[in-house]
Scaffold this motif. Sequence first.
Motif, mmCIF file in Angstrom:
data_model
loop_
_atom_site.group_PDB
_atom_site.id
_atom_site.type_symbol
_atom_site.label_atom_id
_atom_site.label_comp_id
_atom_site.label_asym_id
_atom_site.label_seq_id
_atom_site.Cartn_x
_atom_site.Cartn_y
_atom_site.Cartn_z
ATOM 1 N N PRO A 57 -22.370 -16.771 -64.134
ATOM 2 C CA PRO A 57 -23.671 -17.440 -64.014
ATOM 3 C C PRO A 57 -23.849 -18.081 -62.642
ATOM 4 C CG PRO A 57 -22.146 -18.764 -65.308
ATOM 5 C CD PRO A 57 -21.468 -17.447 -65.076
ATOM 6 N N SER A 58 -25.082 -18.425 -62.322
ATOM 7 C CA SER A 58 -25.370 -19.108 -61.059
ATOM 8 C C SER A 58 -24.591 -20.412 -60.988
ATOM 9 C CB SER A 58 -26.870 -19.411 -60.954
ATOM 10 O OG SER A 58 -27.616 -18.213 -60.908
ATOM 11 N N GLY A 59 -24.030 -20.690 -59.790
ATOM 12 C CA GLY A 59 -23.297 -21.922 -59.589
ATOM 13 C C GLY A 59 -21.848 -21.889 -60.030
ATOM 14 N N CYS A 60 -21.349 -20.699 -60.425
ATOM 15 C CA CYS A 60 -19.966 -20.636 -60.925
ATOM 16 C C CYS A 60 -18.947 -20.483 -59.808
ATOM 17 C CB CYS A 60 -19.817 -19.493 -61.928
ATOM 18 S SG CYS A 60 -19.889 -17.839 -61.194
ATOM 19 N N GLY A 61 -19.399 -20.237 -58.563
ATOM 20 C CA GLY A 61 -18.469 -20.135 -57.441
ATOM 21 C C GLY A 61 -18.339 -18.745 -56.846
ATOM 22 N N LYS A 62 -19.158 -17.803 -57.305
ATOM 23 C CA LYS A 62 -19.038 -16.414 -56.824
ATOM 24 C C LYS A 62 -19.264 -16.313 -55.322
ATOM 25 C CE LYS A 62 -22.335 -14.592 -59.300
ATOM 26 N NZ LYS A 62 -22.918 -15.852 -59.809
ATOM 27 N N SER A 63 -20.345 -16.890 -54.842
ATOM 28 C CA SER A 63 -20.654 -16.778 -53.413
ATOM 29 C C SER A 63 -19.660 -17.563 -52.559
ATOM 30 C CB SER A 63 -22.083 -17.259 -53.139
ATOM 31 O OG SER A 63 -23.024 -16.373 -53.741
ATOM 32 N N THR A 64 -19.189 -18.697 -53.072
ATOM 33 C CA THR A 64 -18.144 -19.452 -52.360
ATOM 34 C C THR A 64 -16.895 -18.599 -52.208
ATOM 35 O OG1 THR A 64 -18.985 -21.552 -53.212
ATOM 36 C CG2 THR A 64 -16.721 -21.524 -52.404
ATOM 37 N N LEU A 65 -16.512 -17.913 -53.282
ATOM 38 C CA LEU A 65 -15.343 -17.031 -53.233
ATOM 39 C C LEU A 65 -15.558 -15.908 -52.229
ATOM 40 C CD1 LEU A 65 -12.622 -16.048 -54.285
ATOM 41 C CD2 LEU A 65 -13.835 -14.937 -56.179
ATOM 42 N N LEU A 66 -16.756 -15.330 -52.214
ATOM 43 C CA LEU A 66 -17.036 -14.237 -51.287
ATOM 44 C C LEU A 66 -16.993 -14.729 -49.840
ATOM 45 C CD1 LEU A 66 -17.665 -11.288 -52.107
ATOM 46 C CD2 LEU A 66 -20.024 -11.712 -51.442
ATOM 47 N N ASN A 67 -17.478 -15.940 -49.598
ATOM 48 C CA ASN A 67 -17.428 -16.510 -48.238
ATOM 49 C C ASN A 67 -15.992 -16.670 -47.752
ATOM 50 O OD1 ASN A 67 -20.200 -16.670 -47.977
ATOM 51 N ND2 ASN A 67 -20.320 -18.814 -48.607
ATOM 52 N N ILE A 68 -15.106 -17.066 -48.643
ATOM 53 C CA ILE A 68 -13.694 -17.205 -48.265
ATOM 54 C C ILE A 68 -13.073 -15.838 -48.026
ATOM 55 C CG2 ILE A 68 -11.415 -17.876 -49.148
ATOM 56 C CD1 ILE A 68 -12.797 -20.321 -50.398
ATOM 57 N N LEU A 69 -13.358 -14.877 -48.912
ATOM 58 C CA LEU A 69 -12.835 -13.526 -48.727
ATOM 59 C C LEU A 69 -13.320 -12.919 -47.414
ATOM 60 C CD1 LEU A 69 -13.239 -12.079 -52.345
ATOM 61 C CD2 LEU A 69 -11.110 -12.736 -51.213
ATOM 62 N N GLY A 70 -14.564 -13.250 -47.027
ATOM 63 C CA GLY A 70 -15.131 -12.698 -45.808
ATOM 64 C C GLY A 70 -14.824 -13.500 -44.556
ATOM 65 N N LEU A 71 -13.971 -14.511 -44.678
ATOM 66 C CA LEU A 71 -13.565 -15.350 -43.543
ATOM 67 C C LEU A 71 -14.755 -16.074 -42.914
ATOM 68 C CD1 LEU A 71 -10.953 -12.971 -41.855
ATOM 69 C CD2 LEU A 71 -10.512 -14.912 -43.364
ATOM 70 N N LEU A 72 -15.731 -16.391 -43.744
ATOM 71 C CA LEU A 72 -16.828 -17.245 -43.306
ATOM 72 C C LEU A 72 -16.496 -18.722 -43.541
ATOM 73 C CD1 LEU A 72 -19.838 -15.197 -44.729
ATOM 74 C CD2 LEU A 72 -18.965 -15.194 -42.393
ATOM 75 N N ASP A 73 -15.474 -18.969 -44.360
ATOM 76 C CA ASP A 73 -15.063 -20.332 -44.671
ATOM 77 C C ASP A 73 -13.575 -20.312 -45.029
ATOM 78 O OD1 ASP A 73 -15.200 -23.033 -45.090
ATOM 79 O OD2 ASP A 73 -16.489 -22.934 -46.862
ATOM 80 N N ASN A 74 -12.936 -21.463 -44.968
ATOM 81 C CA ASN A 74 -11.527 -21.592 -45.343
ATOM 82 C C ASN A 74 -11.399 -22.263 -46.706
ATOM 83 O OD1 ASN A 74 -10.440 -20.478 -43.016
ATOM 84 N ND2 ASN A 74 -10.197 -22.443 -41.983
ATOM 85 N N PRO A 75 -10.365 -21.910 -47.475
ATOM 86 C CA PRO A 75 -10.104 -22.662 -48.700
ATOM 87 C C PRO A 75 -9.595 -24.055 -48.379
ATOM 88 C CG PRO A 75 -8.342 -21.069 -48.311
ATOM 89 C CD PRO A 75 -9.389 -20.820 -47.265
ATOM 90 N N THR A 76 -9.825 -24.991 -49.293
ATOM 91 C CA THR A 76 -9.283 -26.338 -49.144
ATOM 92 C C THR A 76 -7.788 -26.343 -49.420
ATOM 93 O OG1 THR A 76 -11.417 -27.201 -49.921
ATOM 94 C CG2 THR A 76 -9.563 -28.742 -49.867
ATOM 95 N N GLU A 77 -7.383 -25.564 -50.428
ATOM 96 C CA GLU A 77 -5.977 -25.432 -50.779
ATOM 97 C C GLU A 77 -5.692 -23.978 -51.161
ATOM 98 O OE1 GLU A 77 -4.736 -28.136 -53.852
ATOM 99 O OE2 GLU A 77 -5.971 -29.778 -53.073
ATOM 100 N N GLY A 78 -4.417 -23.621 -51.204
ATOM 101 C CA GLY A 78 -4.026 -22.276 -51.608
ATOM 102 C C GLY A 78 -3.841 -21.359 -50.410
ATOM 103 N N THR A 79 -3.450 -20.129 -50.684
ATOM 104 C CA THR A 79 -3.194 -19.162 -49.618
ATOM 105 C C THR A 79 -4.078 -17.933 -49.786
ATOM 106 O OG1 THR A 79 -1.401 -18.100 -50.883
ATOM 107 C CG2 THR A 79 -0.788 -19.886 -49.379
ATOM 108 N N TYR A 80 -4.441 -17.352 -48.655
ATOM 109 C CA TYR A 80 -5.242 -16.135 -48.609
ATOM 110 C C TYR A 80 -4.566 -15.168 -47.652
ATOM 111 C CZ TYR A 80 -9.200 -13.023 -47.509
ATOM 112 O OH TYR A 80 -10.003 -11.928 -47.294
#
Length: 237
Positions: A57-80
């Motif tokens: 659903p909208s707001g579940c984090g899909k686009s945030t996840l895609l931004n991290i996968l696409g190196l448009l943003d960094n995760p706060t924690e964890g490894t990629y």
Amino acid sequence: MNTENLQPVSSPAEQPAVRLQLSDVKKIFRTEEIETIALGGVSLEVKDGEFLAIMGPSGCGKSTLLNILGLLDNPTEGTYLLDGEEVGRLHERQRTHARKGKIGFVFQSFNLIDELNVEQNVELPLRYLGIPADERKQRVQEILKRMAISHRAKHYPHQLSGGQQQRVAIARAVVSNPKIILADEPTGNLDSRNGLEVMQLLTQLNQEGTTIIMVTHSQRDAQYAHRIVEMLDGMLV
């Protein structure tokens, strides 16, 4: 010993390499008073040549996840890990360098530059990569022909239909021959016929070896994927 009829032992089929790997990735947005957890600890592997659909659903984090996968943003924690290399802590300039020529993006809103014609929009990633002018011209012509949009090469985005604009967006995403395409609701602004054509194009690219990760609300579009993952409240479920 008679060796005439001995057959070589067949080795197991080679497994595709892991292209992307997230381990317990969290993304937290903070203001002075509010802390919002967009991703609550996502672990995910995507293999080379896979077509993965991410739904939720909208707001579940899909686009945030895609931004991290696409190196448009960094995760706060964890490894990629991208092709085995840790990329989750790169600075902005390093992220830009890491995704150049490796990751292509297709967005719901097309994201074409209004002041540039079709040819110029598609050529843009090749300019960023420093490709010589003659080679840029040849590659742009080839991809426009493949996307059946050559006849619109000198037109501007406002002169195109939605389906044509998305074809241009896909051409721009693949002209640099990326290993990965990230697609965020690629048919969201299209009618069913144009949406079907876009999904067929993405499927063809995947069959040729391109890894595709697609965020979608559409069950119809998700059926083209090899695998579907569901997200809810910043987690895979």
